[in-house]
Scaffold this motif. Structure first.
Motif, PDB file in Angstrom:
ATOM      1  N   ALA A  84       0.736  -1.041  -0.030  1.00  0.00           N
ATOM      2  CA  ALA A  84       0.027  -0.053  -0.180  1.00  0.00           C
ATOM      3  C   ALA A  84       0.908   1.241   0.095  1.00  0.00           C
ATOM      4  CB  ALA A  84      -0.907  -0.023   1.130  1.00  0.00           C
ATOM      5  N   GLY A  85       2.050   1.114   0.474  1.00  0.00           N
ATOM      6  CA  GLY A  85       2.752   2.343   0.699  1.00  0.00           C
ATOM      7  C   GLY A  85       3.591   2.731  -0.502  1.00  0.00           C
ATOM      8  N   TYR A  86       3.834   1.583  -1.311  1.00  0.00           N
ATOM      9  CA  TYR A  86       4.358   1.833  -2.759  1.00  0.00           C
ATOM     10  C   TYR A  86       3.279   2.196  -3.808  1.00  0.00           C
ATOM     11  CZ  TYR A  86       7.030   0.483  -6.927  1.00  0.00           C
ATOM     12  OH  TYR A  86       7.781   0.441  -7.967  1.00  0.00           O
ATOM     13  N   ILE A  87       2.264   1.574  -3.776  1.00  0.00           N
ATOM     14  CA  ILE A  87       1.142   2.070  -4.703  1.00  0.00           C
ATOM     15  C   ILE A  87       0.625   3.533  -4.255  1.00  0.00           C
ATOM     16  CG2 ILE A  87      -1.386   1.833  -5.157  1.00  0.00           C
ATOM     17  CD1 ILE A  87      -0.892  -1.339  -4.691  1.00  0.00           C
ATOM     18  N   GLY A  88       0.651   3.816  -2.920  1.00  0.00           N
ATOM     19  CA  GLY A  88       0.138   5.261  -2.616  1.00  0.00           C
ATOM     20  C   GLY A  88       1.226   6.359  -2.695  1.00  0.00           C
ATOM     21  N   ARG A  93       2.759  10.636  -6.416  1.00  0.00           N
ATOM     22  CA  ARG A  93       3.747  11.286  -7.291  1.00  0.00           C
ATOM     23  C   ARG A  93       3.164  11.808  -8.619  1.00  0.00           C
ATOM     24  NH1 ARG A  93       7.135   6.708  -9.939  1.00  0.00           N
ATOM     25  NH2 ARG A  93       5.550   6.724 -11.106  1.00  0.00           N
ATOM     26  N   ASP A  94       2.607  10.646  -9.205  1.00  0.00           N
ATOM     27  CA  ASP A  94       1.908  11.039 -10.586  1.00  0.00           C
ATOM     28  C   ASP A  94       0.747  12.060 -10.370  1.00  0.00           C
ATOM     29  OD1 ASP A  94       3.169   8.952 -11.567  1.00  0.00           O
ATOM     30  OD2 ASP A  94       1.704   7.600 -11.952  1.00  0.00           O
ATOM     31  N   TYR A  95       0.042  12.267  -9.269  1.00  0.00           N
ATOM     32  CA  TYR A  95      -0.844  13.423  -8.824  1.00  0.00           C
ATOM     33  C   TYR A  95      -0.129  14.596  -9.007  1.00  0.00           C
ATOM     34  CZ  TYR A  95      -3.754  16.415  -6.310  1.00  0.00           C
ATOM     35  OH  TYR A  95      -4.487  17.658  -5.660  1.00  0.00           O
ATOM     36  N   CYS A 134       1.709   7.739   2.709  1.00  0.00           N
ATOM     37  CA  CYS A 134       1.571   7.416   1.477  1.00  0.00           C
ATOM     38  C   CYS A 134       0.401   6.078   1.475  1.00  0.00           C
ATOM     39  CB  CYS A 134       2.852   6.888   0.904  1.00  0.00           C
ATOM     40  SG  CYS A 134       3.945   8.306   0.503  1.00  0.00           S
ATOM     41  N   ALA A 135       0.605   5.293   2.162  1.00  0.00           N
ATOM     42  CA  ALA A 135      -0.473   4.244   2.234  1.00  0.00           C
ATOM     43  C   ALA A 135      -1.829   4.445   2.186  1.00  0.00           C
ATOM     44  CB  ALA A 135      -0.118   3.246   3.301  1.00  0.00           C
ATOM     45  N   GLU A 136      -2.255   5.692   2.784  1.00  0.00           N
ATOM     46  CA  GLU A 136      -3.605   6.189   2.845  1.00  0.00           C
ATOM     47  C   GLU A 136      -4.109   6.259   1.496  1.00  0.00           C
ATOM     48  OE1 GLU A 136      -6.015   6.709   5.262  1.00  0.00           O
ATOM     49  OE2 GLU A 136      -4.182   5.464   6.365  1.00  0.00           O
ATOM     50  N   PHE A 137      -3.264   6.628   0.613  1.00  0.00           N
ATOM     51  CA  PHE A 137      -3.675   6.949  -0.936  1.00  0.00           C
ATOM     52  C   PHE A 137      -3.968   5.666  -1.909  1.00  0.00           C
ATOM     53  CE2 PHE A 137      -0.822  10.663   0.382  1.00  0.00           C
ATOM     54  CZ  PHE A 137      -1.880  11.682   0.779  1.00  0.00           C
ATOM     55  N   CYS A 138      -3.282   4.506  -1.072  1.00  0.00           N
ATOM     56  CA  CYS A 138      -3.632   3.484  -1.935  1.00  0.00           C
ATOM     57  C   CYS A 138      -5.135   3.115  -1.918  1.00  0.00           C
ATOM     58  CB  CYS A 138      -2.850   2.258  -1.027  1.00  0.00           C
ATOM     59  SG  CYS A 138      -3.183   0.661  -1.909  1.00  0.00           S
ATOM     60  N   ARG A 139      -5.999   3.603  -0.998  1.00  0.00           N
ATOM     61  CA  ARG A 139      -7.470   3.597  -0.776  1.00  0.00           C
ATOM     62  C   ARG A 139      -8.042   3.993  -2.202  1.00  0.00           C
ATOM     63  NH1 ARG A 139      -8.935   2.362   4.505  1.00  0.00           N
ATOM     64  NH2 ARG A 139      -7.298   3.028   6.076  1.00  0.00           N
ATOM     65  N   ILE A 140      -7.594   5.063  -2.754  1.00  0.00           N
ATOM     66  CA  ILE A 140      -7.973   5.698  -4.226  1.00  0.00           C
ATOM     67  C   ILE A 140      -7.693   4.741  -5.178  1.00  0.00           C
ATOM     68  CG2 ILE A 140      -7.686   7.643  -5.537  1.00  0.00           C
ATOM     69  CD1 ILE A 140      -7.384   9.273  -3.141  1.00  0.00           C
ATOM     70  N   ALA A 141      -6.424   4.040  -5.394  1.00  0.00           N
ATOM     71  CA  ALA A 141      -6.298   3.353  -6.228  1.00  0.00           C
ATOM     72  C   ALA A 141      -7.017   1.935  -6.222  1.00  0.00           C
ATOM     73  CB  ALA A 141      -4.610   3.064  -6.258  1.00  0.00           C
ATOM     74  N   THR A 142      -7.078   1.266  -5.190  1.00  0.00           N
ATOM     75  CA  THR A 142      -7.847   0.120  -4.997  1.00  0.00           C
ATOM     76  C   THR A 142      -9.418   0.210  -5.184  1.00  0.00           C
ATOM     77  OG1 THR A 142      -7.932   0.269  -2.709  1.00  0.00           O
ATOM     78  CG2 THR A 142      -6.019  -0.799  -3.540  1.00  0.00           C
ATOM     79  N   GLY A 143      -9.615   1.482  -4.643  1.00  0.00           N
ATOM     80  CA  GLY A 143     -11.255   1.858  -4.768  1.00  0.00           C
ATOM     81  C   GLY A 143     -11.638   1.898  -6.298  1.00  0.00           C
ATOM     82  N   CYS A 151      -5.820   3.415 -12.512  1.00  0.00           N
ATOM     83  CA  CYS A 151      -5.685   2.883 -11.337  1.00  0.00           C
ATOM     84  C   CYS A 151      -5.481   1.679 -11.627  1.00  0.00           C
ATOM     85  CB  CYS A 151      -7.037   3.183 -10.412  1.00  0.00           C
ATOM     86  SG  CYS A 151      -7.110   4.834  -9.753  1.00  0.00           S
ATOM     87  N   ARG A 152      -6.005   0.832 -12.343  1.00  0.00           N
ATOM     88  CA  ARG A 152      -6.036  -0.810 -12.563  1.00  0.00           C
ATOM     89  C   ARG A 152      -4.382  -1.157 -12.935  1.00  0.00           C
ATOM     90  NH1 ARG A 152      -9.415  -4.852 -12.254  1.00  0.00           N
ATOM     91  NH2 ARG A 152      -8.658  -7.015 -13.159  1.00  0.00           N
ATOM     92  N   ASN A 153      -3.973  -0.272 -13.944  1.00  0.00           N
ATOM     93  CA  ASN A 153      -2.687  -0.175 -14.448  1.00  0.00           C
ATOM     94  C   ASN A 153      -1.625   0.041 -13.110  1.00  0.00           C
ATOM     95  OD1 ASN A 153      -3.440  -1.038 -16.917  1.00  0.00           O
ATOM     96  ND2 ASN A 153      -3.513   0.941 -17.615  1.00  0.00           N
ATOM     97  N   LEU A 154      -1.950   1.161 -12.235  1.00  0.00           N
ATOM     98  CA  LEU A 154      -1.090   1.182 -11.297  1.00  0.00           C
ATOM     99  C   LEU A 154      -0.971   0.221 -10.307  1.00  0.00           C
ATOM    100  CD1 LEU A 154       0.558   3.188  -9.620  1.00  0.00           C
ATOM    101  CD2 LEU A 154      -1.519   3.982  -8.683  1.00  0.00           C
ATOM    102  N   VAL A 155      -1.884  -0.611 -10.106  1.00  0.00           N
ATOM    103  CA  VAL A 155      -1.848  -1.717  -9.119  1.00  0.00           C
ATOM    104  C   VAL A 155      -1.239  -2.625  -9.936  1.00  0.00           C
ATOM    105  CG1 VAL A 155      -3.150  -3.221  -7.883  1.00  0.00           C
ATOM    106  CG2 VAL A 155      -3.911  -0.917  -7.779  1.00  0.00           C
ATOM    107  N   ALA A 156      -1.557  -3.029 -11.156  1.00  0.00           N
ATOM    108  CA  ALA A 156      -0.998  -4.126 -11.792  1.00  0.00           C
ATOM    109  C   ALA A 156       0.582  -3.624 -11.608  1.00  0.00           C
ATOM    110  CB  ALA A 156      -1.234  -4.361 -13.165  1.00  0.00           C
ATOM    111  N   ASP A 157       1.051  -2.642 -12.215  1.00  0.00           N
ATOM    112  CA  ASP A 157       2.505  -2.474 -12.455  1.00  0.00           C
ATOM    113  C   ASP A 157       3.089  -2.506 -11.056  1.00  0.00           C
ATOM    114  OD1 ASP A 157       2.165  -1.989 -15.263  1.00  0.00           O
ATOM    115  OD2 ASP A 157       2.261   0.338 -14.998  1.00  0.00           O
TER     116      ASP A 157
END
Length: 223
Positions: A84-88, A93-95, A134-143, A151-157
């Motif tokens: 979650a930290g890495y994804i967030g 960064r991208d945002y 940073c892990a808090e922002f993972c909720r947006i990607a997974t949600g 978001c799907r590509n971000l999680v997959a990558d």
């Protein structure tokens, strides 16, 4: 039985002393790493591959009794791929670079309460636990993984980085299925399964928390 992050010979001794004071009538006490707890919860007394995909990341090969191989996660700043930290961190960064779709930008702006770049950076660098921040922002990607291609590509990558930089370093890793514990693996099980297949592995047991598996492990160990 106590399992925790950062357990080593020094910290285990300190914790045992504290636990003996707190539970003087306990007939047995052990202090072990959260990674060993993960392996026991997922694999019981069998051998195989176990991983943690939560706020942080870790992984190991387990022979049914002990951890026999561990490729270091290297923590938030150098590693933790797939967590979650890495994804967030990647999403943040991208945002901040303006490299996300509008619907994702709107969600991030709401999460950050409209704070501008200087405020966000100041908060990040002053946070006691940047990985948790940073892990808090993972909720947006997974949600938004089912509604946003980004978001799907971000999680997959992020999962691909986990397999490429960590899992593929284990000898004969394709012999094993990927078993994991943690919120990220649970919520994104479908994507994790797809990425595992790309690397010639199947997805095994995926649990949100280790408790149920650990209870079963210790009940079996007593019999």
């Amino acid at each position: 039985y106590f399992y925790g992050a950062g357990i080593n010979e020094v910290t285990s001794g300190v914790l045992l002393g504290v636990l003996h004071e707190a539970f003087p009538n306990a007939y047995r006490m052990t202090v072990e790493s959260d990674l060993l707890g993960t392996a026991r919860a997922l694999l019981g007394h069998g051998e195989g591959f176990a991983a943690i995909l939560g706020t942080g990341m870790n992984s190991c090969l387990f022979d049914g009794e002990k951890i026999v191989s561990n490729v270091g996660s290297l923590g938030f700043f150098l590693g933790d791929e797939g967590s979650a930290g890495y994804i967030g961190k990647t999403l943040l960064r991208d945002y901040l670079r303006g490299n996300v779709p509008q619907e994702v930008a709107d969600a991030m702006s709401d999460a950050l309460e409209g704070k501008a770049y200087p405020q966000v950076i100041a908060e990040l660098y002053s946070a006691p636990k940047p990985n948790t921040y940073c892990a808090e922002f993972c909720r947006i990607a997974t949600g938004m993984k089912d509604s946003s291609e980004y978001c799907r590509n971000l999680v997959a990558d992020s999962f691909r980085a986990f397999f490429r930089n960590v899992i593929s370093l284990y000898p004969d890793c394709s012999r094993y299925s990927l078993n994991c514990i943690g919120s990220v693996g649970c919520i994104c099980k479908d994507i994790l399964s797809e990425v595992a297949a790309e690397f010639g592995m199947s997805l095994g047991t995926v649990l949100q928390t280790p408790m149920e598996g650990l209870v079963e492990y210790h009940l079996t160990s007593r019999s």
